[in-house]
Each structure stands twice: as structure tokens, then as C-alpha cells.
Design a protein around this motif. Structure first.
Motif, PDB file in Angstrom:
ATOM      1  N   GLN A 158      72.862  20.331  67.723  1.00 37.72           N
ATOM      2  CA  GLN A 158      72.395  21.548  68.370  1.00 37.72           C
ATOM      3  C   GLN A 158      70.913  21.447  68.715  1.00 37.72           C
ATOM      4  O   GLN A 158      70.478  21.863  69.797  1.00 37.72           O
ATOM      5  CB  GLN A 158      72.634  22.753  67.453  1.00 37.72           C
ATOM      6  N   VAL A 159      70.131  20.864  67.781  1.00 43.35           N
ATOM      7  CA  VAL A 159      68.698  20.685  68.035  1.00 43.35           C
ATOM      8  C   VAL A 159      68.477  19.765  69.235  1.00 43.35           C
ATOM      9  O   VAL A 159      67.629  20.018  70.092  1.00 43.35           O
ATOM     10  CB  VAL A 159      68.002  20.122  66.783  1.00 43.35           C
ATOM     11  N   LEU A 160      69.253  18.678  69.305  1.00 43.97           N
ATOM     12  CA  LEU A 160      69.116  17.739  70.418  1.00 43.97           C
ATOM     13  C   LEU A 160      69.473  18.407  71.742  1.00 43.97           C
ATOM     14  O   LEU A 160      68.814  18.181  72.768  1.00 43.97           O
ATOM     15  CB  LEU A 160      70.003  16.517  70.176  1.00 43.97           C
ATOM     16  N   LYS A 161      70.528  19.218  71.739  1.00 46.35           N
ATOM     17  CA  LYS A 161      70.921  19.920  72.967  1.00 46.35           C
ATOM     18  C   LYS A 161      69.833  20.896  73.408  1.00 46.35           C
ATOM     19  O   LYS A 161      69.516  20.999  74.596  1.00 46.35           O
ATOM     20  CB  LYS A 161      72.243  20.651  72.747  1.00 46.35           C
ATOM     21  N   GLU A 162      69.271  21.631  72.436  1.00 48.58           N
ATOM     22  CA  GLU A 162      68.202  22.578  72.768  1.00 48.58           C
ATOM     23  C   GLU A 162      66.971  21.845  73.306  1.00 48.58           C
ATOM     24  O   GLU A 162      66.311  22.310  74.245  1.00 48.58           O
ATOM     25  CB  GLU A 162      67.829  23.390  71.523  1.00 48.58           C
ATOM     26  N   PHE A 163      66.677  20.699  72.692  1.00 46.61           N
ATOM     27  CA  PHE A 163      65.530  19.909  73.162  1.00 46.61           C
ATOM     28  C   PHE A 163      65.739  19.460  74.610  1.00 46.61           C
ATOM     29  O   PHE A 163      64.837  19.544  75.444  1.00 46.61           O
ATOM     30  CB  PHE A 163      65.347  18.690  72.255  1.00 46.61           C
ATOM     31  N   GLU A 164      66.947  18.961  74.904  1.00 45.60           N
ATOM     32  CA  GLU A 164      67.233  18.508  76.267  1.00 45.60           C
ATOM     33  C   GLU A 164      67.164  19.672  77.256  1.00 45.60           C
ATOM     34  O   GLU A 164      66.642  19.530  78.375  1.00 45.60           O
ATOM     35  CB  GLU A 164      68.630  17.873  76.296  1.00 45.60           C
ATOM     36  N   LYS A 165      67.670  20.820  76.835  1.00 45.22           N
ATOM     37  CA  LYS A 165      67.647  22.005  77.704  1.00 45.22           C
ATOM     38  C   LYS A 165      66.222  22.429  78.019  1.00 45.22           C
ATOM     39  O   LYS A 165      65.865  22.674  79.184  1.00 45.22           O
ATOM     40  CB  LYS A 165      68.410  23.139  77.012  1.00 45.22           C
ATOM     41  N   GLU A 166      65.395  22.528  76.965  1.00 45.20           N
ATOM     42  CA  GLU A 166      64.003  22.950  77.172  1.00 45.20           C
ATOM     43  C   GLU A 166      63.215  21.901  77.947  1.00 45.20           C
ATOM     44  O   GLU A 166      62.328  22.235  78.739  1.00 45.20           O
ATOM     45  CB  GLU A 166      63.339  23.214  75.816  1.00 45.20           C
ATOM     46  N   SER A 167      63.537  20.629  77.734  1.00 43.10           N
ATOM     47  CA  SER A 167      62.860  19.571  78.480  1.00 43.10           C
ATOM     48  C   SER A 167      63.164  19.672  79.965  1.00 43.10           C
ATOM     49  O   SER A 167      62.281  19.502  80.815  1.00 43.10           O
ATOM     50  CB  SER A 167      63.293  18.200  77.948  1.00 43.10           C
ATOM     51  N   THR A 168      64.425  19.972  80.297  1.00 35.02           N
ATOM     52  CA  THR A 168      64.797  20.149  81.701  1.00 35.02           C
ATOM     53  C   THR A 168      64.072  21.339  82.309  1.00 35.02           C
ATOM     54  O   THR A 168      63.577  21.273  83.439  1.00 35.02           O
ATOM     55  CB  THR A 168      66.326  20.350  81.809  1.00 35.02           C
ATOM     56  N   LYS A 169      63.982  22.438  81.540  1.00 39.81           N
ATOM     57  CA  LYS A 169      63.247  23.611  82.032  1.00 39.81           C
ATOM     58  C   LYS A 169      61.776  23.267  82.301  1.00 39.81           C
ATOM     59  O   LYS A 169      61.190  23.692  83.293  1.00 39.81           O
ATOM     60  CB  LYS A 169      63.325  24.743  80.997  1.00 39.81           C
ATOM     61  N   MET A 170      61.198  22.492  81.385  1.00 39.04           N
ATOM     62  CA  MET A 170      59.796  22.139  81.543  1.00 39.04           C
ATOM     63  C   MET A 170      59.580  21.299  82.806  1.00 39.04           C
ATOM     64  O   MET A 170      58.612  21.496  83.547  1.00 39.04           O
ATOM     65  CB  MET A 170      59.306  21.381  80.308  1.00 39.04           C
ATOM     66  N   GLU A 171      60.485  20.350  83.051  1.00 39.95           N
ATOM     67  CA  GLU A 171      60.370  19.521  84.251  1.00 39.95           C
ATOM     68  C   GLU A 171      60.489  20.363  85.512  1.00 39.95           C
ATOM     69  O   GLU A 171      59.747  20.170  86.480  1.00 39.95           O
ATOM     70  CB  GLU A 171      61.444  18.438  84.238  1.00 39.95           C
ATOM     71  N   MET A 172      61.430  21.324  85.512  1.00 37.17           N
ATOM     72  CA  MET A 172      61.593  22.200  86.674  1.00 37.17           C
ATOM     73  C   MET A 172      60.358  23.077  86.870  1.00 37.17           C
ATOM     74  O   MET A 172      59.887  23.271  88.000  1.00 37.17           O
ATOM     75  CB  MET A 172      62.836  23.069  86.491  1.00 37.17           C
ATOM     76  N   SER A 173      59.833  23.595  85.759  1.00 35.85           N
ATOM     77  CA  SER A 173      58.633  24.437  85.862  1.00 35.85           C
ATOM     78  C   SER A 173      57.452  23.636  86.402  1.00 35.85           C
ATOM     79  O   SER A 173      56.678  24.117  87.240  1.00 35.85           O
ATOM     80  CB  SER A 173      58.286  25.023  84.489  1.00 35.85           C
TER      81      SER A 173
END
Length: 213
Positions: free
Chosen positions: A124-139
Motif C-alpha cells: 500500500q505504501v509503494l502504491k501511494e508513493f507511485e501515485k504521489e510521484s505521478t501527481k508531482m510529475e504532472m504538477s
């Protein structure tokens, strides 16, 4: 008595005590065999002496004693081998106990690690990390695009032109001055005179001036 008045010995202490006893027994057996060897030589000499004297009865008795002595020595060697085997078995048991203890400790460690590092929570932590990382790249991409739009204004074009002219000046091309000094061509057909009175000759001069650029 130690079990009544003292603490029960640990496995390590008991093994050391047993090893000490086994070694003492081996030393005792070796001393006995040494004595048997000396007695054997003595009997052999007495048998030879009795045989020389022709005392057959004495020689026979001594020979029986020699046979019994040699059997006793054989038993001593056999007992020594058994004692050594017991010592080796004890060492192997001790080694197996150490390995078992090590496995038990390792098992406890793995159990504790599994409790701390829950696989589902880790995923779950890894999935959340990947999700937030994608958001950061888009931002970051959106911010860069916005900054490019803000910084690319009408004034930038004038600055860019100034930079281009400066570079051209540095390499010896004075295109700006020549273009400014060149006469303007009137939008008229060849052979006709425009409203400003520009003739075909003027047009040819303007074209010649442009060729010199």
C-alpha cells in the motif's frame, strides 16, 4: 547435592563437565594399558626362563596369565574407543543444539520482522508513493508550461531581436543599418510611375542596393 542447594547447570556447563570426566577416564585407561604392557613383557621373560629350566608347568601357568592380560588390554582399547565415541557424540549433539538455538533465534527474528513489515501495508505504501510521484510529475509539468506562457510575452520578442542583432553585429553583419538605409520599393508595376513618383530606374537602384547586402 548441587541440584538441591544450587542452580541447575546449564547445557554448556554440563557438557564441559562430561567432557572432563571422559578425558579423565581415557587417561586412566591409558595408564592401565601402560601397566599391562609392562606386565606383558615381564610375563614373556618369565615364560622364557621357565622354558629354559624345563619347568613346563610354570611356563603353562604363566602363558595362561599372558593370554588373560592380552585380553584385558584388548578390552581396554575397546572401552577407550567407546569413550571416544561418546565424546564425539556429545560434541555432535552440542553442535546440533547450537544450530537449533540459532534457528530458533532466526525464526523469532523473522517473526518480529514479519510483524513490523506487513506485506500488505508495504504494498500500500509503494502504491501511494507511485501515485504521489505521478501527481508531482504532472504538477511540475503544468507549472513549467504556465511559467513558459508567463515569461513568453510581447516584450520578449523585442529582447530576442536585440540579442539576434547583437550577435550579427559581433560577427560583422550590419544587416539592420543596411536595411534601414535601403530605399523603400514602391508597390507599382514595372514601367509605371507610382503616386510618389518612383520610376523604373529607382526600382533598379533599390534592387541593386539589396544585392549589395
Amino acid at each position: 547435592m548441587a541440584s538441591f542447594f544450587g542452580k541447575k547447570p546449564t547445557v554448556e556447563q554440563q557438557i564441559r563437565q562430561n567432557d572432563k570426566i571422559l578425558k579423565k577416564q581415557q587417561r586412566d585407561l591409558e595408564r592401565d594399558r601402560g601397566a599391562l604392557d609392562r606386565e606383558e613383557k615381564k610375563l614373556e621373560m618369565e615364560i622364557k626362563k621357565a622354558a629354559k629350566q624345563g619347568n613346563k608347568q610354570a611356563a603353562t601357568i604363566l602363558a595362561k596369565q599372558l593370554v588373560a592380560l592380552r585380553k584385558q588390554r584388548t578390552k581396554s582399547y575397546s572401552m577407550g574407543s567407546k569413550i571416544q565415541s561418546i565424546g564425539n557424540q556429545q560434541k555432535m549433539m552440542h553442535s546440533n543444539m547450537k544450530m537449533a538455538n540459532a534457528m530458533g533465534t532466526t525464526t523469532k527474528t523473522m517473526t518480529q520482522m514479519n510483524k513490523v513489515m506487513d506485506p500488505q501495508k508495504t504494498m500500500q505504501v509503494l502504491k501511494e508513493f507511485e501515485k504521489e510521484s505521478t501527481k508531482m510529475e504532472m504538477s511540475e509539468e503544468m507549472i513549467n508550461d504556465t511559467l513558459d506562457d508567463i515569461l513568453t510575452e510581447s516584450g520578449d520578442e523585442e529582447e530576442q531581436d536585440a540579442v539576434v542583432n547583437q550577435i550579427l553585429d559581433e560577427i560583422g553583419i550590419e544587416i539592420t543599418d543596411k536595411m534601414l538605409n535601403a530605399p523603400s520599393a514602391a508597390h507599382s508595376k514595372i514601367g509605371e510611375t507610382s503616386k510618389k513618383g518612383i520610376t523604373d530606374s529607382d526600382i533598379e537602384k533599390q534592387l541593386a542596393a539589396l544585392k549589395d547586402l
